[in-house]
Design an enzyme around this catalytic site. Sequence first.
Site, PDB file in Angstrom:
ATOM      1  N   GLY A   1       0.873  -1.120  -0.005  1.00  0.00           N
ATOM      2  CA  GLY A   1       0.194   0.138   0.114  1.00  0.00           C
ATOM      3  C   GLY A   1       0.908   1.233   0.107  1.00  0.00           C
ATOM      4  N   SER A   2       2.058   1.111   0.651  1.00  0.00           N
ATOM      5  CA  SER A   2       2.767   2.444   0.760  1.00  0.00           C
ATOM      6  C   SER A   2       3.484   2.575  -0.639  1.00  0.00           C
ATOM      7  CB  SER A   2       4.125   2.166   1.805  1.00  0.00           C
ATOM      8  OG  SER A   2       3.482   2.062   3.209  1.00  0.00           O
TER       9      SER A   2
ATOM     10  N   THR B   1      10.293  -7.494 -12.023  1.00  0.00           N
ATOM     11  CA  THR B   1       9.776  -8.841 -12.243  1.00  0.00           C
ATOM     12  C   THR B   1       8.654  -8.999 -11.439  1.00  0.00           C
ATOM     13  OG1 THR B   1      11.875  -9.904 -12.888  1.00  0.00           O
ATOM     14  CG2 THR B   1      10.048 -11.359 -12.141  1.00  0.00           C
TER      15      THR B   1
ATOM     16  N   CYS C   1       2.774   0.997  10.949  1.00  0.00           N
ATOM     17  CA  CYS C   1       4.053   1.489  10.377  1.00  0.00           C
ATOM     18  C   CYS C   1       4.741   2.463  11.106  1.00  0.00           C
ATOM     19  CB  CYS C   1       3.721   2.118   8.960  1.00  0.00           C
ATOM     20  SG  CYS C   1       2.928   1.113   7.856  1.00  0.00           S
TER      21      CYS C   1
END
Lengths: 393, 393
Positions: free
Chosen positions: A71-72, A237, A325
């Site tokens: 998400g960050s 990748t 976080c």
Amino acid sequence: MKKVYLDHIADTPLHPEALETMLPYLKENFGNPQSLHSSGQQAQQALEEARENVARLIHAQAAEIFFTSSGSESNNFAVKGLALAQKGRGNHIVLSSIEHQSVLHSAKSLEKFGYTVSLVPVDKFGRVTPEDVRKAITPDTVLVSVMLANSEAGTIQPIKEIAEACREQEVLFHTDAVAAVGNIPVDVTELGVDALSLAGNQFYGPKGSAALFLKKGTRILPFIDGGIQEGGRRAGTEDVAAIVGLGKAAEIAMRDWKKRQEKVLPLRDRLIRELPQRVEHVFFTGHPESRLPHHASFCIEFIEGEAMLLNLDMQGISASSGSACTSRALKASHVLLAMGIDHALAQGSLVFSLIKDTTEEDIEYLLEVFPPIIERLRKMSPLYTQYLEEKKK
Amino acid sequence: MKKVYLDHIADTPLHPEALETMLPYLKENFGNPQSLHSSGQQAQQALEEARENVARLIHAQAAEIFFTSSGSESNNFAVKGLALAQKGRGNHIVLSSIEHQSVLHSAKSLEKFGYTVSLVPVDKFGRVTPEDVRKAITPDTVLVSVMLANSEAGTIQPIKEIAEACREQEVLFHTDAVAAVGNIPVDVTELGVDALSLAGNQFYGPKGSAALFLKKGTRILPFIDGGIQEGGRRAGTEDVAAIVGLGKAAEIAMRDWKKRQEKVLPLRDRLIRELPQRVEHVFFTGHPESRLPHHASFCIEFIEGEAMLLNLDMQGISASSGSACTSRALKASHVLLAMGIDHALAQGSLVFSLIKDTTEEDIEYLLEVFPPIIERLRKMSPLYTQYLEEKKK
């Protein structure tokens, strides 16, 4: 010891069905999706199926979904990529004051390149007023970013109205919907957003799986430069297994979200109702109605969050005090301070966020275990002693 | 049909032992490493063990390892983060002309912010001359980035000498060692590099796992802004399972690299020797000695790489034509062009990269299957017809 995991906002357990679909890509189907041979093509096809499912979950088109690793990263991609793509147009960004650090700090990084940032306040429930966003927009504004739901206060924002205010003034609008997608219905068309971040580990998908929705035709600069993956917009990748797991989690969320919500809501409501009855000086935080269904947040006076977490943990209960976080940073939450909660009280923040497997017994256990913990901690709290002495006078 | 996977440079299969260590983190141990409760602490501990192993693999200290989601992200982080951290000092970057797109395009992105980029040439073997790097450095140079080994030509660079040239002139030096680490011994102290990128999927670790080595004391700007993960240098919930898999792959590589090399080298050498004997107009590319042990690369005249790959695939053989990150773009490789190979010949690029499980029979099979494929394709090739006609004259 009984184990009760009430830390959905930090991480949800991976759904066994999602793991099942991932395993072949961790074993025999290990091809690189960019390879032209059949093992690569197989991986490529798996990616596209996952993209379809993620798109469907938020009512987008598959071509509007770009996979990222968290998400960050999605938030960095959106804020930096959208602002920098409009470099000639203007240099002003509007955020709410309770955004996740990955949005706030992305904007802060842009200040080094001549951007300015305005923060829109929130009310005591943690809600942004759309009119405040409208007023914050200037002719130089190129981007507004307001989160859909806040993981610390649980509050859901009036995104549709905010998006409308942006659209009227022809300013791009991004919403960080990491805490919301997969848990409540999210429809990008109905909301009218240009970009939206989501993450798999918030709805029983794997860590390392996330995406940015980008409305067709919206210009963005790549964030990770390099190869031609993700339409040249995100190099590296592809983490095929993680993406496949995200796709499956999206599929399951479409099927199960309502059932999950119906199960979790009464438990959550009981917690919000009874916790303040069982312990004195407990304040509910966030919006009472417009909030995530699995989310109960409080401030406990005279005690620090960390002490409560560790004592709860000793009883087998996992909870959190603000965002994962920053939890190890042990600072008072900028979200709670923005809601007008005073610094001392904000230190006593506690979030219980339920998962799909949370039971009535889990909540009962928490409600039993919690009061003696608080009593013990308050006995050791100089702030509490001081309070009692002042009360006597 | 027999399946022969010779595309190590695109992706290696995940080692079963690595998968085994990952599984608990995809099941019961799903905690967020930033959480203060015990499930978070367990995850945190797993991260730190993986960090130790990755550090040990390249003779670094654990505190010098920062986890990312791909080699491309590590390269973006290094090039952008190191250059931007020295913004006041200068604005010039030196790269080799055969860097991976994630390095080249990162530098290109910096040009928008006033940086200039110089490309150092390579010789016909794809080797950079340290003296050329020395000469390219100006008083404004803040960063040099030259890859350790090239995945298209297999060539290993004289990194120690290049690093020395940089150190003498007090310029930071980064090396993209994605194709090398885990396959050949890499010692950051001996090499004298300030930063080094590596990726798990190049040595039997999972996709989505990678790292940047950053020498203690080296200043870098975060690339993904946000929370306090990775010492505040790389935000986003850590992909614990992937990181644990990377750590295990590193541990296995330390144990097995020599055994693997001894197995793969004679097979690779046979391929390099015999392929040009069995088919006419086949040119070996890259350095004959200073090259990756699993890497055999060629240019096949009069045919395009894509046609060969698809025909090989029909025989169960997976190979590649240049970098997987751009293979679908079907452009002639900038690496081969920089080596002085002409455009038409470069289109016929073919890389066979062996994995640890490659057998003598696999190589034998390839050597049998290959000549008729080429014969058939050449019959359809206007370039070949033209060549034959000109030869007759």
